[in-house]
Design a protein around this motif. Structure first.
Motif, PDB file in Angstrom:
ATOM      1  N   VAL A 126       0.778  -1.167  -0.081  1.00 38.12           N
ATOM      2  CA  VAL A 126      -0.405   0.448   0.071  1.00 38.12           C
ATOM      3  C   VAL A 126       1.178   1.299   0.270  1.00 38.12           C
ATOM      4  O   VAL A 126       0.518   2.399  -1.201  1.00 38.12           O
ATOM      5  CB  VAL A 126      -0.766   0.307   1.150  1.00 38.12           C
ATOM      6  N   GLN A 127       1.859   1.066   1.274  1.00 42.27           N
ATOM      7  CA  GLN A 127       2.958   2.628   0.930  1.00 42.27           C
ATOM      8  C   GLN A 127       3.250   2.699  -0.418  1.00 42.27           C
ATOM      9  O   GLN A 127       3.910   3.632  -0.596  1.00 42.27           O
ATOM     10  CB  GLN A 127       3.855   1.985   1.979  1.00 42.27           C
ATOM     11  N   ASP A 128       3.705   1.294  -1.622  1.00 37.88           N
ATOM     12  CA  ASP A 128       4.217   1.493  -2.790  1.00 37.88           C
ATOM     13  C   ASP A 128       3.691   2.269  -3.471  1.00 37.88           C
ATOM     14  O   ASP A 128       3.534   3.378  -4.315  1.00 37.88           O
ATOM     15  CB  ASP A 128       4.622   0.304  -2.820  1.00 37.88           C
ATOM     16  N   LEU A 129       2.567   1.447  -3.327  1.00 36.25           N
ATOM     17  CA  LEU A 129       1.594   3.088  -4.848  1.00 36.25           C
ATOM     18  C   LEU A 129       0.741   3.752  -4.104  1.00 36.25           C
ATOM     19  O   LEU A 129       1.215   4.331  -4.798  1.00 36.25           O
ATOM     20  CB  LEU A 129      -0.325   1.622  -3.971  1.00 36.25           C
ATOM     21  N   MET A 130       1.367   4.118  -2.602  1.00 36.38           N
ATOM     22  CA  MET A 130       1.244   5.769  -1.868  1.00 36.38           C
ATOM     23  C   MET A 130       1.815   6.472  -2.800  1.00 36.38           C
ATOM     24  O   MET A 130       1.852   7.477  -3.232  1.00 36.38           O
ATOM     25  CB  MET A 130       1.272   5.863  -0.644  1.00 36.38           C
ATOM     26  N   GLU A 131       3.222   6.327  -3.428  1.00 37.21           N
ATOM     27  CA  GLU A 131       4.168   6.970  -3.354  1.00 37.21           C
ATOM     28  C   GLU A 131       4.219   6.973  -4.817  1.00 37.21           C
ATOM     29  O   GLU A 131       4.665   8.341  -5.358  1.00 37.21           O
ATOM     30  CB  GLU A 131       5.616   6.487  -2.756  1.00 37.21           C
ATOM     31  N   ILE A 150      -1.609  -3.342 -10.957  1.00 36.11           N
ATOM     32  CA  ILE A 150      -0.385  -2.896 -11.699  1.00 36.11           C
ATOM     33  C   ILE A 150      -0.001  -1.721 -11.371  1.00 36.11           C
ATOM     34  O   ILE A 150      -1.225  -1.004 -12.066  1.00 36.11           O
ATOM     35  CB  ILE A 150      -0.630  -3.211 -12.678  1.00 36.11           C
ATOM     36  N   SER A 151       0.835  -1.601 -10.215  1.00 32.80           N
ATOM     37  CA  SER A 151       1.338  -0.351 -10.228  1.00 32.80           C
ATOM     38  C   SER A 151       1.449   0.657 -11.837  1.00 32.80           C
ATOM     39  O   SER A 151       2.076   0.051 -12.357  1.00 32.80           O
ATOM     40  CB  SER A 151       2.410   0.327  -9.362  1.00 32.80           C
ATOM     41  N   PRO A 152       1.984   2.188 -11.762  1.00 33.11           N
ATOM     42  CA  PRO A 152       2.108   2.725 -12.883  1.00 33.11           C
ATOM     43  C   PRO A 152       3.429   2.325 -13.217  1.00 33.11           C
ATOM     44  O   PRO A 152       3.707   2.438 -14.401  1.00 33.11           O
ATOM     45  CB  PRO A 152       2.311   4.360 -12.041  1.00 33.11           C
ATOM     46  N   SER A 153       4.353   2.029 -12.161  1.00 33.93           N
ATOM     47  CA  SER A 153       5.803   2.232 -12.648  1.00 33.93           C
ATOM     48  C   SER A 153       5.819   0.437 -12.777  1.00 33.93           C
ATOM     49  O   SER A 153       6.954  -0.097 -13.607  1.00 33.93           O
ATOM     50  CB  SER A 153       7.150   2.276 -11.636  1.00 33.93           C
ATOM     51  N   GLY A 154       4.553  -0.504 -12.722  1.00 34.80           N
ATOM     52  CA  GLY A 154       4.428  -1.901 -13.523  1.00 34.80           C
ATOM     53  C   GLY A 154       4.466  -3.022 -12.346  1.00 34.80           C
ATOM     54  O   GLY A 154       4.967  -4.035 -12.674  1.00 34.80           O
TER      55      GLY A 154
END
Length: 203
Positions: A126-131, A150-154
């Motif tokens: 969750v913290q990774d996605l927040m950042e 899938i996050s913005p960075s993949g």
């Protein structure tokens, strides 16, 4: 209820824990049972000042997050009193998925009954996605069939979900829709009862 299969949308970060249902949709907006129009009350005290003007620093008022379909929030999202208006308001605003490390039980259950997907990830994910959501790329993919975000960075984050709830979300079935799948069997049963126990039909 609209089926949820895969969502490609902007993600907005709301790094606050214990967001309760009164913050999601304050009590003054609960005078209706209509689902449409509730977006005006979503996060009202966070979005607007005392004069009803938008607070420019609140995430959902910022231009880069306008039209966000995914919200990533702090722990224990949706705590407080039970109100279906909370998922209704989120969906009316255009948010179809909320990601957190944990949800209040009643809110979590209400989400599935109304077509809003609550995704539970590990706190560090969750913290990774927040950042990442604070960066220049705000697009994420939530794939219910694959059970991945899938996050913005993949980066790919897997999530767990009850198989029956997953199936109903994929098919767009709420409690009424699930019952209607058995409509033919219900009609047969009622027809047999009318013949075998006609006195029950007199009421």
């Amino acid at each position: 209820m609209k089926a949820f299969t895969r969502l490609d949308a902007k993600i907005a970060p709301l790094p606050l824990a214990n967001i309760d249902t009164d913050q999601i949709i304050p009590k003054q907006f609960l005078k209706t049972v209509e689902r449409e129009g509730l977006s005006k009350g979503l996060f009202y005290d966070l979005r607007f000042d005392e004069q009803g003007r938008e607070k420019p620093d609140f995430v959902l008022n910022r231009p880069e997050y306008k039209g966000a379909g995914v919200l990533v929030a702090g722990d224990n999202f949706g705590c407080g009193s039970s109100r279906e208006h909370a998922p209704w308001a989120l969906m009316d605003f255009g948010i179809d998925c909320v990601i957190s490390s944990s949800f209040a039980d009643i809110f979590y259950n209400n989400c599935f009954q109304n077509g809003l997907l609550p995704v539970v990830l590990k706190p560090d994910e969750v913290q990774d996605l927040m950042e990442e959501a604070k960066g220049g790329n705000h697009m994420v993919t939530v794939d219910l069939q694959a059970q991945t975000v899938i996050s913005p960075s993949g980066k790919s984050f897997a999530f767990q979900i009850d198989p029956q709830r997953k199936e109903k979300m994929l098919k767009g079935l709420d409690a009424i829709g699930e019952t209607l799948q058995k409509a033919r069997s219900i009609d047969v049963y009622e027809g047999r009862r009318a013949i075998g126990q006609p006195w029950l039909e007199r009421a």
